[in-house]
Motif scaffolding. Structure first.
Motif, PDB file in Angstrom:
ATOM      1  N   SER A 378       0.816  -1.216   0.000  1.00  0.00           N
ATOM      2  CA  SER A 378       0.000   0.000   0.000  1.00  0.00           C
ATOM      3  C   SER A 378       0.852   1.270   0.000  1.00  0.00           C
ATOM      4  N   ILE A 379       1.996   1.226   0.650  1.00  0.00           N
ATOM      5  CA  ILE A 379       2.861   2.410   0.690  1.00  0.00           C
ATOM      6  C   ILE A 379       3.351   2.755  -0.709  1.00  0.00           C
ATOM      7  N   LEU A 380       3.806   1.760  -1.439  1.00  0.00           N
ATOM      8  CA  LEU A 380       4.315   2.008  -2.791  1.00  0.00           C
ATOM      9  C   LEU A 380       3.197   2.401  -3.743  1.00  0.00           C
ATOM     10  N   LYS A 381       2.009   1.862  -3.524  1.00  0.00           N
ATOM     11  CA  LYS A 381       0.865   2.277  -4.342  1.00  0.00           C
ATOM     12  C   LYS A 381       0.550   3.753  -4.114  1.00  0.00           C
ATOM     13  N   ASN A 382       0.679   4.203  -2.881  1.00  0.00           N
ATOM     14  CA  ASN A 382       0.430   5.615  -2.587  1.00  0.00           C
ATOM     15  C   ASN A 382       1.492   6.517  -3.199  1.00  0.00           C
ATOM     16  N   PHE A 383       2.737   6.060  -3.216  1.00  0.00           N
ATOM     17  CA  PHE A 383       3.769   6.845  -3.902  1.00  0.00           C
ATOM     18  C   PHE A 383       3.452   6.962  -5.390  1.00  0.00           C
TER      19      PHE A 383
END
Length: 426
Positions: A378-383
């Motif tokens: 989810s963190i990389l998707k938000n980036f």
């Protein structure tokens, strides 16, 4: 406001070049701000100043309020006896060293530009729906700056991971193969069982693994028993009974401690059950007696895949748990799992091993991890949503470090990108 802003102002000399005065009207000329200290003790070491024309060399301490000096009990701490200047946002009380001498105080609120404060406020104002403070500006930051900062963050993440490795080396008396086993066990356990697998692997004398590794059945019985999968199970399966019988023999032979816990199955897909992961780990060690050296010497990702490409024993081709048959499937380690093992076990271990041998590690390890696909979370998707696409595993690891240890903790002024944003137009 945070003290980080005061550090930023002092470190990057965002104060007027003349006309600086302490609260007691002593003129201050900053010759050198000193070295920023992120550990215990004063905030800046070895600063050089002129106070009313007299040259001073020593340390500088910073607080939002002067009274924080006493709130932190610096007046009784000998580490602060060499503080030559107290830099604060607001002066609300005179401060003294342990020997009773007063410390000159510089009150920054009189000297900081409005433009810088407005920029700081814009950067730090984060609404509940915001991913990170600088998300509106992130994609506009110079690509060269971002690339270099992510590279540094990846090294920082490797250094943090090396802490566990160094602890394990001390505990095992520098047995690199034993450390590899513990790290592999931890990461075969994934997020759900990683901590439990780590504890159990640390509790197993690796010399026992070495002694039984040439017998696949003994190795499986050791792993399943030691990791808590053979106790309190009502199963009449012949394979299960043979494992338990063998583990009882190994327990008596090697004086193994009884396991009181057991791994979790809940929430896991069958392919990730601890039974399957331990069967794969056992297969890996039964197949390859030179596992450590091969993983340290592999020059490419493809060579690492060949070492890690492993399945399970024949029983597990038709089972996910003991005693319950399922449709036959080849349960090989997936590319995703192998990538995670390379990222979280092999590269950090090679990083430490190269440093141990005093060898250059940078180019080889960066090359390896840069040839792996980025992780998916989810963190990389938000980036990606804010315009920052992740190209490889080095970038994904760096962005996890950025988010977890900078963005989520509002440490924008310790981040190269945050400093860049605050530094412009001020």
């Amino acid at each position: 406001m945070q003290e980080d802003l005061l550090h930023f102002i002092w470190r990057l000399n965002k104060l007027p070049t003349d006309g600086l005065y302490t609260v007691n009207r002593e003129q201050v000329v900053i010759l050198s701000p000193g070295t920023h200290n992120h550990l215990a003790g004063p905030d800046f070491f070895n600063a050089n100043l002129e106070l009313d024309g007299q040259l001073w060399a020593g340390n500088v301490e910073m607080h939002l309020k002067s009274s924080d000096w006493y709130a932190h009990h610096h007046e009784t701490d000998e580490n602060y006896n060499n503080v030559i200047l107290h830099v604060v946002w607001k002066d609300d009380v005179a401060v003294f060293r342990k020997d009773g001498s007063q410390i000159p105080t510089l009150e920054l609120s009189h000297y900081v530009s409005t433009a810088l404060l407005e920029r700081y406020q814009q950067l730090m104002e984060k609404s509940k729906s915001t991913f990170i403070n600088c998300e509106k500006d992130f994609k506009h930051i110079d690509a060269f700056l971002v690339e270099n900062w992510l590279h540094r963050l990846y090294i920082e993440r490797l250094e943090q991971k090396s802490n566990l490795i160094m602890d394990l080396l001390r505990q095992s008396q520098n047995d690199w193969e034993a450390v590899l086993f513990v790290l592999l066990a931890k990461n075969f356990g994934s997020k759900v069982n990683g901590a439990y697998f780590l504890d159990r692997a640390k509790a197993l004398d690796f010399s026992v693994v070495r002694k039984v590794s040439q017998d696949a059945h003994q190795l499986e019985s050791l792993f399943f028993g030691h990791f808590g999968l053979l106790a309190d199970v009502d199963c009449s399966d012949a394979y299960f009974i043979s494992l338990r019988t063998e583990y009882e023999y190994l327990t008596a032979k090697f004086g193994l401690a009884t396991c009181s816990g057991k791994p979790e199955f809940f929430g896991l897909r069958p392919a990730n059950f601890p039974t399957i992961r331990l069967a794969q780990l056992a297969k890996l060690y039964a197949r390859d007696a030179q596992l450590f050296s091969k993983l340290m010497q592999a020059a490419t990702v493809e060579e690492l895949y060949k070492v890690l490409e492993v399945g399970v024993g024949s029983y597990w081709d038709t089972h996910f748990t003991f005693g319950k048959a399922s449709r036959q499937t080849k349960k090989m380690l997936s590319k995703t799992i192998m990538d995670l093992l390379i990222i979280n076990t092999i590269v950090p271990l090679r990083f430490c091993y190269a440093k141990h041998l005093d060898r250059d590690w940078n180019e080889d390890l960066i090359g390896l991890v840069s040839n792996l696909a980025p992780e998916a979370n989810s963190i990389l998707k938000n980036f990606e949503k804010i315009g920052s696409k992740t190209k490889n595993a080095m970038e994904s690891q760096a962005k996890l470090e950025l988010f977890n240890n900078y963005c989520s903790k509002n440490k924008c002024l310790r981040c190269a990108m945050g400093v860049h944003l605050l530094n412009r137009n001020t």
